[in-house]
Design an enzyme around this catalytic site. Sequence first.
Site, mmCIF file in Angstrom:
data_model
loop_
_atom_site.group_PDB
_atom_site.id
_atom_site.type_symbol
_atom_site.label_atom_id
_atom_site.label_comp_id
_atom_site.label_asym_id
_atom_site.label_seq_id
_atom_site.Cartn_x
_atom_site.Cartn_y
_atom_site.Cartn_z
ATOM 1 N N TYR A 155 1.208 -15.462 0.638
ATOM 2 C CA TYR A 155 1.369 -14.166 1.314
ATOM 3 C C TYR A 155 2.051 -14.341 2.670
ATOM 4 C CZ TYR A 155 0.172 -9.495 3.085
ATOM 5 O OH TYR A 155 0.222 -8.210 3.592
HETATM 6 N N1 NAD Z 1 -4.320 -3.826 3.564
HETATM 7 C C1 NAD Z 1 -3.997 -4.642 4.565
HETATM 8 O O1 NAD Z 1 -4.877 -5.214 5.239
HETATM 9 C C2 NAD Z 1 -2.545 -4.876 4.936
HETATM 10 C C3 NAD Z 1 -2.250 -5.491 6.157
HETATM 11 C C4 NAD Z 1 -0.910 -5.704 6.510
HETATM 12 C C5 NAD Z 1 0.101 -5.313 5.638
HETATM 13 N N2 NAD Z 1 -0.221 -4.723 4.448
HETATM 14 C C6 NAD Z 1 0.886 -4.334 3.563
HETATM 15 O O2 NAD Z 1 0.845 -2.935 3.363
HETATM 16 C C7 NAD Z 1 1.534 -2.630 2.141
HETATM 17 C C8 NAD Z 1 0.723 -1.627 1.356
HETATM 18 O O3 NAD Z 1 -0.496 -2.225 0.950
HETATM 19 P P1 NAD Z 1 -1.894 -1.424 0.906
HETATM 20 O O4 NAD Z 1 -2.847 -2.218 1.712
HETATM 21 O O5 NAD Z 1 -1.678 -0.015 1.193
HETATM 22 O O6 NAD Z 1 -2.300 -1.674 -0.656
HETATM 23 P P2 NAD Z 1 -2.612 -0.655 -1.857
HETATM 24 O O7 NAD Z 1 -2.851 -1.537 -3.044
HETATM 25 O O8 NAD Z 1 -3.672 0.314 -1.469
HETATM 26 O O9 NAD Z 1 -1.229 0.129 -2.057
HETATM 27 C C9 NAD Z 1 -0.110 -0.533 -2.609
HETATM 28 C C10 NAD Z 1 0.491 0.302 -3.739
HETATM 29 O O10 NAD Z 1 1.604 -0.450 -4.243
HETATM 30 C C11 NAD Z 1 1.615 -0.353 -5.655
HETATM 31 N N3 NAD Z 1 2.291 -1.517 -6.216
HETATM 32 C C12 NAD Z 1 1.871 -2.801 -6.203
HETATM 33 N N4 NAD Z 1 2.738 -3.572 -6.862
HETATM 34 C C13 NAD Z 1 3.735 -2.763 -7.298
HETATM 35 C C14 NAD Z 1 4.922 -2.974 -8.035
HETATM 36 N N5 NAD Z 1 5.237 -4.196 -8.521
HETATM 37 N N6 NAD Z 1 5.730 -1.917 -8.283
HETATM 38 C C15 NAD Z 1 5.410 -0.666 -7.847
HETATM 39 N N7 NAD Z 1 4.281 -0.408 -7.148
HETATM 40 C C16 NAD Z 1 3.456 -1.451 -6.875
HETATM 41 C C17 NAD Z 1 0.150 -0.293 -6.057
HETATM 42 O O11 NAD Z 1 -0.016 0.325 -7.354
HETATM 43 C C18 NAD Z 1 -0.457 0.533 -4.923
HETATM 44 O O12 NAD Z 1 -0.517 1.911 -5.261
HETATM 45 C C19 NAD Z 1 1.774 -3.967 1.437
HETATM 46 O O13 NAD Z 1 3.110 -4.372 1.646
HETATM 47 C C20 NAD Z 1 0.833 -4.906 2.166
HETATM 48 O O14 NAD Z 1 1.250 -6.253 2.108
HETATM 49 C C21 NAD Z 1 -1.511 -4.470 4.082
#
Ligand code: NAD
Length: 276
Positions: A155
Amino acid sequence: MRLAEQKVLVTGGASGLGLAIVERFVKEGARVLVVDRSEERLTALQQRSDIDVEVVNADVRSTKQMQDAVDQAVERFGGLDCAVGNAGIWDYSKKLDDTEPEHLEDAFDELFRVNVLGYITLAKAAIPSLVRSRGCMIFTASNAGYDAGGGGVLYTASKHAVVGLIKQLAHELAPGVRVNGVAPGPIDTQLSGPAAMSMEDRHIAELNLPEKVGPTLAIGRVPETREYAGAFVHLASADSSPSTGTVVNADCGIGVRGMTRAALGQKLVEKYGVAG
Ligand SMILES: NC(=O)c1ccc[n+]([C@@H]2O[C@H](COP(=O)([O-])OP(=O)(O)OC[C@H]3O[C@@H](n4cnc5c(N)ncnc54)[C@H](O)[C@@H]3O)[C@@H](O)[C@H]2O)c1
């Protein structure tokens, strides 16, 4: 309304941070097409009476599916002003030494194909429309794009790659298209992991970040998902017109915690007798 009449596409927009971006963009006047691989979440979003969005069920790893999604946005809205790459997965901070050798190659391929290739497929498909509109791209990075300890090697390497991707695309697409990113800290969402590590049904919410991680952050808490959305509005709006190749750091102060972990400023709150 800061994004009135903007035509926007958001990947991973059916859950978590992406959903918060979608809700805020719509409030700011944008027309939004949500791309997600979860049909169930897209259906739930479409059934909501308080928000009006277009949806496309697609996997960001597919160049063809992302081209179709961009084409749908252009067809339904008459153009595209902003493409937000946000869909991602996490590796649950799995240490390299604990990773089964037989899982490593598949886990790398799966995680990098979603987190890095998934932004590149969007960029590739959106370039012509965004050049025409002199629009912008925004990519979700992470505190793991700068610091260690926000994930495992897969990651962390993928989010460092996202920061490089933002800079390279900003360079290649100037002056027609601005490319920027947002690097959030922890968020209490449904973030899942690679199937190759049997993490596809896990959700980061199970780790109880607000309780376990919140007090260790410089700001003292894990923000609500919607609190991160303003940075995306800023980057999509004319207010950020001088910026390209930049990343808004929204890491909750992870980079400035120092050795004490807890906020030193807490002492000032006690010293000056601030209530609450
Ligand atoms: N949650 C955290 O702590 C955090 C921290 C920093 C950055 N992020 C980043 O934020 C972004 C969103 O993550 P989140 O925490 O909201 O997660 P989440 O799982 O709640 O939302 C992500 C969405 O992306 C969709 N998804 C995943 N793989 C996919 C694919 N191959 N094609 C199409 N859709 C796909 C999932 O179905 C989901 O609805 C990501 O890039 C993650 O790395 C998250």
